[in-house]
Design an enzyme around this catalytic site. Structure first.
Site, PDB file in Angstrom:
ATOM      1  N   ASP A   1       0.856  -1.190   0.000  1.00 14.23           N
ATOM      2  CA  ASP A   1       0.000   0.000   0.000  1.00 14.23           C
ATOM      3  C   ASP A   1       0.892   1.241   0.000  1.00 14.23           C
ATOM      4  OD1 ASP A   1      -3.015   0.836   1.715  1.00 14.23           O
ATOM      5  OD2 ASP A   1      -1.508   2.221   0.990  1.00 14.23           O
TER       6      ASP A   1
ATOM      7  N   ASP B   1      -3.647   2.301  -5.367  1.00 13.11           N
ATOM      8  CA  ASP B   1      -2.334   2.247  -4.700  1.00 13.11           C
ATOM      9  C   ASP B   1      -2.120   0.999  -3.848  1.00 13.11           C
ATOM     10  OD1 ASP B   1      -3.880   2.847  -2.432  1.00 13.11           O
ATOM     11  OD2 ASP B   1      -2.297   4.104  -1.573  1.00 13.11           O
ATOM     12  N   GLU B   2      -2.862  -0.060  -4.135  1.00 11.36           N
ATOM     13  CA  GLU B   2      -2.773  -1.274  -3.311  1.00 11.36           C
ATOM     14  C   GLU B   2      -2.780  -2.519  -4.176  1.00 11.36           C
ATOM     15  OE1 GLU B   2      -5.738  -2.244  -0.114  1.00 11.36           O
ATOM     16  OE2 GLU B   2      -6.252  -0.187  -0.678  1.00 11.36           O
TER      17      GLU B   2
HETATM   18  P1  TTP Z   1      -5.483   5.103   0.997  1.00 15.46           P
HETATM   19  O1  TTP Z   1      -4.496   4.023   0.698  1.00 15.46           O
HETATM   20  O2  TTP Z   1      -6.652   4.776   1.834  1.00 15.46           O
HETATM   21  O3  TTP Z   1      -4.755   6.316   1.721  1.00 15.46           O
HETATM   22  P2  TTP Z   1      -3.340   6.997   1.446  1.00 15.46           P
HETATM   23  O4  TTP Z   1      -2.521   6.237   0.462  1.00 15.46           O
HETATM   24  O5  TTP Z   1      -3.567   8.426   1.106  1.00 15.46           O
HETATM   25  O6  TTP Z   1      -2.673   6.961   2.875  1.00 15.46           O
HETATM   26  P3  TTP Z   1      -2.062   5.713   3.694  1.00 15.46           P
HETATM   27  O7  TTP Z   1      -0.608   6.057   3.862  1.00 15.46           O
HETATM   28  O8  TTP Z   1      -2.809   5.711   4.983  1.00 15.46           O
HETATM   29  O9  TTP Z   1      -2.297   4.481   2.881  1.00 15.46           O
HETATM   30  O10 TTP Z   1      -6.024   5.714  -0.352  1.00 15.46           O
HETATM   31  C1  TTP Z   1      -5.215   5.839  -1.534  1.00 15.46           C
HETATM   32  C2  TTP Z   1      -5.591   7.094  -2.278  1.00 15.46           C
HETATM   33  O11 TTP Z   1      -6.981   7.046  -2.634  1.00 15.46           O
HETATM   34  C3  TTP Z   1      -5.414   8.354  -1.473  1.00 15.46           C
HETATM   35  O12 TTP Z   1      -4.099   8.881  -1.561  1.00 15.46           O
HETATM   36  C4  TTP Z   1      -6.453   9.271  -2.047  1.00 15.46           C
HETATM   37  C5  TTP Z   1      -7.561   8.353  -2.528  1.00 15.46           C
HETATM   38  N1  TTP Z   1      -8.689   8.364  -1.572  1.00 15.46           N
HETATM   39  C6  TTP Z   1      -9.747   9.244  -1.797  1.00 15.46           C
HETATM   40  O13 TTP Z   1      -9.761   9.964  -2.797  1.00 15.46           O
HETATM   41  N2  TTP Z   1     -10.780   9.278  -0.896  1.00 15.46           N
HETATM   42  C7  TTP Z   1     -10.816   8.491   0.234  1.00 15.46           C
HETATM   43  O14 TTP Z   1     -11.765   8.578   1.041  1.00 15.46           O
HETATM   44  C8  TTP Z   1      -9.714   7.584   0.460  1.00 15.46           C
HETATM   45  C9  TTP Z   1      -9.701   6.701   1.689  1.00 15.46           C
HETATM   46  C10 TTP Z   1      -8.684   7.560  -0.462  1.00 15.46           C
HETATM   47 CA    CA Z   2      -2.274   4.013   0.648  1.00 16.80          CA
END
Ligand code: TTP
Ligand code: CA
Length: 357
Positions: free
Chosen positions: A13, A111-112
């Site tokens: 992730d 992103d996962e």
């Molecule tokens: P996530 O992997 O949930 O969050 P992140 O990568 O920003 O942070 P983390 O380090 O905790 O993993 O989400 C990936 C991307 O998806 C995030 O950068 C932006 C988008 N996203 C949204 O647009 N709305 C949302 O509610 C979420 C959870 C994510």
């Molecule tokens: Ca993430």
């Protein structure tokens, strides 16, 4: 592979993905509270936060929070509008690194992704590969990620979230139940705030409480309780699917003011249609399902979906379905937000299979 083969699953992730991509483009933002999302309009903005850098999270700013609240918590933050083409490009680079390993690969969001590393034979070897992947991704994209390795998808996913940012957490087979026990129940994917509250009402706060509380779970959730009980022990037989790309492509827009003006709704829907279609073409995908989401005044949200028989990438099909679904969702309340999603995505070879050509 037989069902009792010990599996080694990796979940990766990216860290604060959109914000990190922005910081890579503008190194002067490094170390600053960066918030990607709607325009805050000095606290009067109406959309939500997409994501916040780890510095901004210290102010209490998180994904999906109203942007007005974020502005209130962090007025000195650097607020940026999302640049989806940039995030899609970086995502493709990261996924290409994972795909190139040759292991079964499943992308679950922008992103996962999961990799099935069972063939590496042991957790130590999988960990070595994970370190290498982190380095390769950093060298190629400049971004950090967090990785979890475990005996199932659920454990790998929870482990990748365990130490963030730039984490690597390995939970060998046999240690999953003990690793999970102290964590709050909402760490289990699929347990949202509502189920979390229901569980808390029965005195179940940690995954350990879930492990010892089968009877309470059966009383409350019926047969679903058994599945939850198994997840609490990290038992999850689902396979790394081997599908290559994203599961859906979606966009949404919050209106400056709640509206029921058919022209405003139609014009905004047309922008969403063009946006998701452009993204679909860039990714060289086809879709089968169109979903429209409408959030009314007062935050009540409804969705409606329609699937077509054969994979297609035609904008005409998106337009016809999206407009019909939106019409069905228009009620006598004003509308705050509309969204459009394409799912059941297939690469061109899957389309060929469906068409039998
Ligand atoms: P996530 O992997 O949930 O969050 P992140 O990568 O920003 O942070 P983390 O380090 O905790 O993993 O989400 C990936 C991307 O998806 C995030 O950068 C932006 C988008 N996203 C949204 O647009 N709305 C949302 O509610 C979420 C959870 C994510
Ligand atoms: Ca993430």
């Amino acid at each position: 592979m037989t069902s009792d083969t010990k599996r080694i699953i990796l979940h990766l992730d990216m860290d604060s993905f959109y914000a990190s991509a922005e910081m890579r483009r503008r190194p002067d933002l490094t170390g600053k509270p960066v918030i990607v999302g709607a325009d805050p309009k000095e606290g009067k903005g109406r959309g939500v936060v997409a994501t916040a850098s780890y510095e901004a999270r210290k102010y209490g700013v998180f994904s999906a929070m109203p942007i007005s609240q974020a502005y209130h918590l962090c007025p000195e933050g650097i607020y940026l509008p999302p640049d989806f083409p940039l995030y899609t490009r970086v995502s493709s680079e990261v996924m290409a690194v994972l795909r190139a390993t040759g292991f079964a690969f499943e992308q679950v969001s922008i992103d996962e992704a999961f990799l099935d590393l069972t063939a590496t034979g042991e957790f130590g070897e999988a960990e070595r590969l994970a370190r290498e992947l982190k380095e390769r991704i950093r060298a190629l994209t400049g971004l950090s990620c967090s990785i979890g390795i475990g005996p199932s998808k659920v454990v790998a996913k929870i482990a990748s979230d365990f130490r963030k940012p730039d984490g690597l957490t390995v939970v060998p087979d046999g240690e999953a139940a003990a690793f999970l026990a102290p964590l709050p129940v909402r760490k289990i994917p699929g347990i949202g705030p509502k189920t979390g509250r229901e569980l808390e009402a029965t005195g179940i706060r940690t995954i350990g409480d879930l492990q010892s509380g089968l009877e309470a779970l059966l009383g409350r959730f019926g047969r679903g309780g058994t599945a939850l009980h198994r997840l609490a022990y990290g038992i999850d037989a689902s396979e790394v699917a081997g599908r290559g790309g994203p599961r859906s492509i979606s966009r949404e827009t919050t209106f400056g003011e709640d509206t029921s003006d058919p022209e405003a709704l139609s014009a905004t829907m047309e922008e969403l249609i063009r946006d998701v279609h452009r993204n679909l073409k860039n990714e060289k995908y086809r879709f089968r399902t169109v979903t429209v989401k409408v959030r009314y005044t007062g935050f009540i949200t409804k969705t409606k979906a329609h699937s077509v028989l054969h994979y297609t990438d035609e904008i005409r099909t998106i337009r016809t379905l999206a407009r019909a679904l939106l019409r069905d969702l228009i009620a006598d309340r004003k509308i705050r937000l509309i969204g459009l999603r394409l799912s059941d995505l297939g690469a061109p070879d899957e389309r060929q299979k469906t068409l039998g050509t």
